[in-house]
Design an enzyme around this catalytic site. Structure first.
Site, mmCIF file in Angstrom:
data_model
loop_
_atom_site.group_PDB
_atom_site.id
_atom_site.type_symbol
_atom_site.label_atom_id
_atom_site.label_comp_id
_atom_site.label_asym_id
_atom_site.label_seq_id
_atom_site.Cartn_x
_atom_site.Cartn_y
_atom_site.Cartn_z
ATOM 1 N N ARG A 137 29.154 23.074 -6.866
ATOM 2 C CA ARG A 137 29.117 21.717 -7.411
ATOM 3 C C ARG A 137 27.787 21.435 -8.103
ATOM 4 O O ARG A 137 26.738 21.940 -7.712
ATOM 5 C CB ARG A 137 29.400 20.667 -6.320
ATOM 6 C CG ARG A 137 28.395 20.464 -5.219
ATOM 7 C CD ARG A 137 28.421 21.499 -4.090
ATOM 8 N NE ARG A 137 29.689 21.700 -3.414
ATOM 9 C CZ ARG A 137 30.055 21.044 -2.322
ATOM 10 N NH1 ARG A 137 29.236 20.191 -1.754
ATOM 11 N NH2 ARG A 137 31.213 21.274 -1.767
ATOM 12 N N ASP A 197 25.794 12.907 0.082
ATOM 13 C CA ASP A 197 26.462 12.542 1.333
ATOM 14 C C ASP A 197 25.684 11.452 2.061
ATOM 15 O O ASP A 197 24.455 11.505 2.148
ATOM 16 C CB ASP A 197 26.572 13.761 2.252
ATOM 17 C CG ASP A 197 27.473 14.848 1.681
ATOM 18 O OD1 ASP A 197 28.399 14.514 0.926
ATOM 19 O OD2 ASP A 197 27.238 16.030 1.994
ATOM 20 N N ASP A 205 26.134 16.842 -5.075
ATOM 21 C CA ASP A 205 26.847 16.306 -3.914
ATOM 22 C C ASP A 205 25.897 15.309 -3.258
ATOM 23 O O ASP A 205 24.708 15.606 -3.092
ATOM 24 C CB ASP A 205 27.174 17.459 -2.956
ATOM 25 C CG ASP A 205 27.848 17.029 -1.670
ATOM 26 O OD1 ASP A 205 28.799 16.217 -1.734
ATOM 27 O OD2 ASP A 205 27.448 17.521 -0.594
HETATM 28 C C1 X6L Z 1 32.192 27.787 9.596
HETATM 29 C C2 X6L Z 1 33.024 27.167 8.719
HETATM 30 C C3 X6L Z 1 30.837 27.484 9.531
HETATM 31 C C4 X6L Z 1 32.557 26.267 7.787
HETATM 32 C C5 X6L Z 1 30.350 26.581 8.601
HETATM 33 C C6 X6L Z 1 29.381 24.680 6.666
HETATM 34 C C7 X6L Z 1 31.571 24.375 5.851
HETATM 35 C C8 X6L Z 1 28.926 23.809 5.705
HETATM 36 C C9 X6L Z 1 31.118 23.508 4.905
HETATM 37 C C10 X6L Z 1 31.219 25.955 7.739
HETATM 38 C C11 X6L Z 1 30.718 24.990 6.747
HETATM 39 C C12 X6L Z 1 29.797 23.216 4.820
HETATM 40 C C13 X6L Z 1 26.190 22.956 0.912
HETATM 41 C C14 X6L Z 1 26.385 24.259 1.365
HETATM 42 C C15 X6L Z 1 28.282 23.262 1.208
HETATM 43 C C16 X6L Z 1 24.879 22.530 0.649
HETATM 44 C C17 X6L Z 1 24.131 24.701 1.323
HETATM 45 C C18 X6L Z 1 29.288 22.280 3.807
HETATM 46 C C19 X6L Z 1 30.119 21.854 2.633
HETATM 47 N N1 X6L Z 1 27.393 22.342 0.826
HETATM 48 N N2 X6L Z 1 25.380 25.137 1.575
HETATM 49 N N3 X6L Z 1 27.701 24.437 1.552
HETATM 50 N N4 X6L Z 1 23.879 23.443 0.877
HETATM 51 N N5 X6L Z 1 23.106 25.533 1.504
HETATM 52 O O1 X6L Z 1 24.613 21.401 0.237
HETATM 53 O O2 X6L Z 1 28.177 21.813 3.896
HETATM 54 S S1 X6L Z 1 29.978 23.032 1.314
HETATM 55 MG MG MG Z 2 27.860 17.924 1.438
HETATM 56 MG MG MG Z 3 30.025 15.216 -0.245
#
Ligand code: X6L
Ligand code: MG
Ligand code: MG
Length: 180
Positions: free
Chosen positions: A101, A106, A104
């Site tokens: 993206r 939040d 984002d």
């Molecule tokens: C298992 C399954 C472990 C899912 C973790 C962690 C899913 C974070 C979504 C997860 C899981 C997210 C960012 C990101 C995303 C960000 C960084 C999320 C939503 N947004 N990675 N990944 N920074 N470094 O802003 O946070 S997608």
């Molecule tokens: Mg987020």
């Molecule tokens: Mg969001």
């Protein structure tokens, strides 16, 4: 956007910003300035800028992340709608869940309120387990309580492997990004 729920007393809210497409620091700086220019919202503190490995969906580019504290005279729902509107103005396209993206934004906390509504769960249910949120938020709100513990407790336990600090201080958003 409706401002029907204008609050009499300002509340402090924590926001998490991130992105990994285009020039994220520029988009994040623009988003913060747009927030600050919104009636009823004042940006009161911004963290340093961080570069962070992708979480959740790991086969995508690294992110830039930061957090901000805003003083708001508007309701949590209106703050969320403002954040989503700024995402749209910056041309965020929602393709796949957890995918890349441009920007984002939040809502992480809103005063000491607990909110569980459609699309608006505060405190953010996963903020306490994500180093890319906790480390920047520690810069500006180390003492806030989340799930009955100070943020610093959660930050100590978080896996910050790979995370890099890329700005000297929290002033990076004021100059970068050029004309709007
Ligand atoms: C298992 C399954 C472990 C899912 C973790 C962690 C899913 C974070 C979504 C997860 C899981 C997210 C960012 C990101 C995303 C960000 C960084 C999320 C939503 N947004 N990675 N990944 N920074 N470094 O802003 O946070 S997608
Ligand atoms: Mg987020
Ligand atoms: Mg969001």
């Amino acid at each position: 956007m409706s401002r029907s729920e204008a609050l009499s007393k300002p509340s402090m809210a924590a926001l998490g910003l991130g992105g990994n497409i285009g020039d994220p620091p520029v988009s994040m700086a623009r988003a913060l300035r747009m927030l600050d220019e919104t009636d009823g919202i004042a940006v009161s503190a911004v963290s340093r800028l961080y570069r962070t490995p992708p979480w959740g969906k790991t086969d995508q580019d690294w992110f830039f992340n930061c957090c901000a504290m805003v003083e708001t005279k508007i309701a949590a729902r209106d703050l969320l709608e403002t954040c989503l509107d700024i995402e749209r103005r910056l041309k965020r396209r929602r393709r796949e869940r957890w995918g890349p993206r441009i920007i984002d934004i939040d809502v992480l906390t809103f005063a000491d309120r607990m909110i569980d509504e459609e699309g608006l769960v505060v405190p953010h249910p996963h903020m306490h387990e994500r180093a890319f949120v906790l480390l920047p938020l520690m810069d500006i709100a180390a003492t806030i309580q989340v799930r009955g513990r100070p943020l610093s407790d959660w930050a100590k336990q978080a896996d910050g492997a790979g995370i890099e600090i890329v700005s000297e201080d929290g002033a990076w958003w004021k100059q970068s990004g050029g004309a709007r």
